[in-house]
Write a protein that holds these residues in place. Structure first.
Motif, PDB file in Angstrom:
ATOM      1  N   SER A   1      56.478 -16.068 101.936  1.00 14.99           N
ATOM      2  CA  SER A   1      56.098 -17.406 102.392  1.00 14.99           C
ATOM      3  C   SER A   1      55.982 -17.380 103.905  1.00 14.99           C
ATOM      4  O   SER A   1      56.977 -17.156 104.594  1.00 14.99           O
ATOM      5  N   PRO A   2      54.788 -17.598 104.447  1.00 19.75           N
ATOM      6  CA  PRO A   2      54.616 -17.543 105.902  1.00 19.75           C
ATOM      7  C   PRO A   2      55.322 -18.684 106.627  1.00 19.75           C
ATOM      8  O   PRO A   2      55.662 -19.719 106.028  1.00 19.75           O
ATOM      9  N   ALA A   3      55.503 -18.510 107.910  1.00 15.59           N
ATOM     10  CA  ALA A   3      56.234 -19.462 108.736  1.00 15.59           C
ATOM     11  C   ALA A   3      55.713 -20.898 108.638  1.00 15.59           C
ATOM     12  O   ALA A   3      56.531 -21.841 108.630  1.00 15.59           O
ATOM     13  N   PRO A   4      54.390 -21.146 108.570  1.00 14.31           N
ATOM     14  CA  PRO A   4      53.936 -22.538 108.511  1.00 14.31           C
ATOM     15  C   PRO A   4      54.401 -23.295 107.274  1.00 14.31           C
ATOM     16  O   PRO A   4      54.341 -24.532 107.246  1.00 14.31           O
ATOM     17  N   ASP A   5      54.873 -22.574 106.241  1.00 16.52           N
ATOM     18  CA  ASP A   5      55.268 -23.221 104.990  1.00 16.52           C
ATOM     19  C   ASP A   5      56.767 -23.479 104.884  1.00 16.52           C
ATOM     20  O   ASP A   5      57.193 -24.210 103.985  1.00 16.52           O
ATOM     21  N   THR A   6      57.578 -22.860 105.740  1.00 12.11           N
ATOM     22  CA  THR A   6      59.022 -22.846 105.522  1.00 12.11           C
ATOM     23  C   THR A   6      59.748 -23.830 106.431  1.00 12.11           C
ATOM     24  O   THR A   6      59.283 -24.165 107.531  1.00 12.11           O
ATOM     25  N   ALA A   7      60.922 -24.262 105.976  1.00 11.52           N
ATOM     26  CA  ALA A   7      61.674 -25.284 106.709  1.00 11.52           C
ATOM     27  C   ALA A   7      62.148 -24.793 108.072  1.00 11.52           C
ATOM     28  O   ALA A   7      62.225 -25.575 109.025  1.00 11.52           O
ATOM     29  N   ASP A   8      62.464 -23.495 108.190  1.00  7.95           N
ATOM     30  CA  ASP A   8      62.994 -22.997 109.464  1.00  7.95           C
ATOM     31  C   ASP A   8      61.937 -22.331 110.340  1.00  7.95           C
ATOM     32  O   ASP A   8      62.249 -21.788 111.399  1.00  7.95           O
TER      33      ASP A   8
ATOM     34  N   ALA B   1      64.266 -13.663 114.506  1.00  7.77           N
ATOM     35  CA  ALA B   1      63.696 -14.907 115.023  1.00  7.77           C
ATOM     36  C   ALA B   1      62.433 -15.295 114.261  1.00  7.77           C
ATOM     37  O   ALA B   1      62.032 -16.469 114.273  1.00  7.77           O
ATOM     38  N   HIS B   2      61.811 -14.314 113.588  1.00 11.22           N
ATOM     39  CA  HIS B   2      60.538 -14.571 112.922  1.00 11.22           C
ATOM     40  C   HIS B   2      60.546 -14.301 111.422  1.00 11.22           C
ATOM     41  O   HIS B   2      59.630 -14.741 110.717  1.00 11.22           O
ATOM     42  N   PHE B   3      61.560 -13.587 110.931  1.00 14.00           N
ATOM     43  CA  PHE B   3      61.586 -13.212 109.518  1.00 14.00           C
ATOM     44  C   PHE B   3      62.970 -13.425 108.916  1.00 14.00           C
ATOM     45  O   PHE B   3      63.988 -13.287 109.597  1.00 14.00           O
ATOM     46  N   ALA B   4      62.975 -13.715 107.616  1.00 15.98           N
ATOM     47  CA  ALA B   4      64.196 -13.729 106.816  1.00 15.98           C
ATOM     48  C   ALA B   4      63.904 -12.957 105.536  1.00 15.98           C
ATOM     49  O   ALA B   4      62.964 -13.308 104.806  1.00 15.98           O
TER      50      ALA B   4
ATOM     51  N   ALA C   1      52.769  -8.470 116.492  1.00 12.87           N
ATOM     52  CA  ALA C   1      53.695  -8.071 117.552  1.00 12.87           C
ATOM     53  C   ALA C   1      55.150  -8.229 117.137  1.00 12.87           C
ATOM     54  O   ALA C   1      56.043  -7.655 117.773  1.00 12.87           O
ATOM     55  N   THR C   2      55.418  -8.981 116.072  1.00  9.85           N
ATOM     56  CA  THR C   2      56.796  -9.185 115.610  1.00  9.85           C
ATOM     57  C   THR C   2      57.203  -8.189 114.531  1.00  9.85           C
ATOM     58  O   THR C   2      58.349  -8.199 114.078  1.00  9.85           O
ATOM     59  N   VAL C   3      56.264  -7.340 114.105  1.00  8.37           N
ATOM     60  CA  VAL C   3      56.520  -6.343 113.046  1.00  8.37           C
ATOM     61  C   VAL C   3      56.849  -5.007 113.691  1.00  8.37           C
ATOM     62  O   VAL C   3      56.278  -4.638 114.725  1.00  8.37           O
ATOM     63  N   ASP C   4      57.778  -4.265 113.102  1.00  7.36           N
ATOM     64  CA  ASP C   4      58.080  -2.917 113.587  1.00  7.36           C
ATOM     65  C   ASP C   4      56.777  -2.104 113.605  1.00  7.36           C
ATOM     66  O   ASP C   4      56.140  -1.930 112.561  1.00  7.36           O
TER      67      ASP C   4
END
Length: 421
Positions: free
Chosen positions: A110-117, A152-155, A362-365
């Motif tokens: 679920s990408p960031a625009p869809d999630t509560a955090d 900061a960008h992934f869970a 840029a946030t991915v290894d």
């Protein structure tokens, strides 16, 4: 932060073989016992990744999981001797399975625009319905937590409890005005009791939605048509695929197709639904050709392309329908065939081989992202170390096991991913 879709393809592992372990997967069953060609399979997969790079898309990679899996062999009480009992042969084959190459089953995303955090959430799939796949998730989580370590960008979540079968993104679709806009997440589940197992449980999908902090108003839980499962559509992505505002689907994909389409349009008014009628392409032809197990991609110019297996392009009914579609004014403007025959023979097309993650690269290894030079490096390792051929009777052979283990070690060394040894 620039959010784009990244396709993470699984590299076909050096133990790739045709043991026919997947009940309900007609391609897997029909090729059981055939010799496999791991080197060719991996190079075909790399060619598909290179194809996406040539389209100016962002391309990622997941590496094969450790095989043969000593933990599974130990847990089953199997030693190094070649088994004579048929049941033991299948159990040993499970420990050698290269099925993690189908990363559409690695996780639900679920990408960031869809999630509560406001973070991208990934939940590893437990894959409990099939023994050879149920071993994967622990090692998959290790890889996901390395690739997406930026908290900061992934869970990254562990798999949901094994009492609820979860098969990951293969039964999940996302539709949105654009990849970086809030989306509608569509979870497709099956009901038990049919000819083949319904691998995705509704409660597993609902648990994933809760774990990801999704807005219930932007979630749909849709039943897959029982006749599709019975015909060999063991995952929804064998009969439907979505990308941004477009759903491309066979008319027999869902138990309640009209209700499904209405619910999508109600939540996403700009949705375009491209329905392939059974009168043009039968359900059997759709499944045999893997027309829908395709990558539906948004190109840099904003147009959409459908990356399909050669088997679909070569089937007269499918080719006829695609030609008609392209002659019209629909949202899919290009059809791009690719050769992934080794994967197809084991039941996985272009869509099975990739996990879609909407994120800022840029946030991915960076070790998990590809360019042409990196693909060349991987191809050189494959050409040197991957077995040319494996016959199912070779499974359990100690010399082959050493070759497979050494091949993976060489790959991890080349990629600088020795944490995964």
């Amino acid at each position: 932060m620039a959010l784009v879709e990244i396709n993470f393809d699984g590299l076909v592992g050096p133990s790739h073989n045709y043991a026919g372990l997947s009940l309900g997967n007609l391609a897997s069953a029909s090729h059981a016992g055939d010799p496999s060609y791991p080197r060719t399979a991996a190079l075909q997969g790399l060619a598909k990744m290179r194809h996406n790079l040539d389209l100016e898309l962002v391309q990622g990679l997941f590496v094969p999981l450790p095989r043969p899996n000593p933990g599974l062999l130990d847990a089953l009480g199997l030693d190094a001797r070649a088994p004579t009992d048929e049941a033991e042969k299948r159990l040993r084959a499970a420990a050698w399975s290269a099925s993690s190459m189908w990363t559409a089953n690695a996780a639900t995303v679920s990408p960031a625009p869809d999630t509560a955090d406001g973070r991208c959430h990934l939940t590893a799939a437990n894959l409990v319905t099939m023994p050879h796949r149920s071993q994967e998730w622990v090692d998959t989580v290790r890889q996901l937590r390395l690739a997406f370590a930026d908290a900061a960008h992934f869970a990254v979540h562990d798999a949901v409890p094994a009492c609820f079968g979860d098969e990951g993104a293969a039964n999940h679709m996302r539709m949105a005005a654009s990849h970086d806009a809030p989306g509608l997440e569509i979870f497709v589940y099956g009901r038990p009791g049919g000819a083949f197992p319904a691998r995705q449980h509704e409660q597993a999908s609902r648990a994933v939605a809760r774990l990801h902090g999704l807005d219930p108003a932007r979630c749909l839980f849709v039943e897959q048509a029982p006749e599709a499962i019975a015909a060999g559509a063991f995952h929804n992505d064998v009969v439907a695929v979505a990308n941004e505002r477009v759903l491309f689907t066979h008319e027999q994909a869902f138990a309640d197709p009209e209700g499904t389409y209405a619910a999508i349009r109600d939540r996403l008014p700009e949705a375009e639904i491209v329905i392939v009628p059974a009168s043009a392409v039968s359900l059997a032809d759709a499944i045999r050709s893997y027309l829908f197990n395709a990558q539906l991609l948004t190109l840099p110019d904003g147009g959409m392309a459908l990356v399909i297996p050669l088997e679909a392009w070569e089937m007269p009914s499918v080719r006829g329908w695609l030609d008609t579609m392209l002659a019209g004014n629909g949202p899919i403007r290009q059809v791009l065939p690719v050769d992934v025959r080794q994967s197809m023979a084991n039941g996985g097309g272009p869509a099975c081989l990739r996990l879609r993650v909407v994120a800022d690269p840029a946030t991915v290894d960076p070790r998990f992202l590809l360019d042409h030079d990196r693909i060349d490096q991987i191809a050189a390792v494959v050409a040197q170390h991957w077995p040319e051929q494996i016959d199912p009777r070779d499974i359990g052979n100690e010399a082959l096991a050493r070759t497979v283990i050494a091949a993976r070690q060489s790959l991890l060394g080349t990629l600088g991913l020795t944490e995964l040894l």
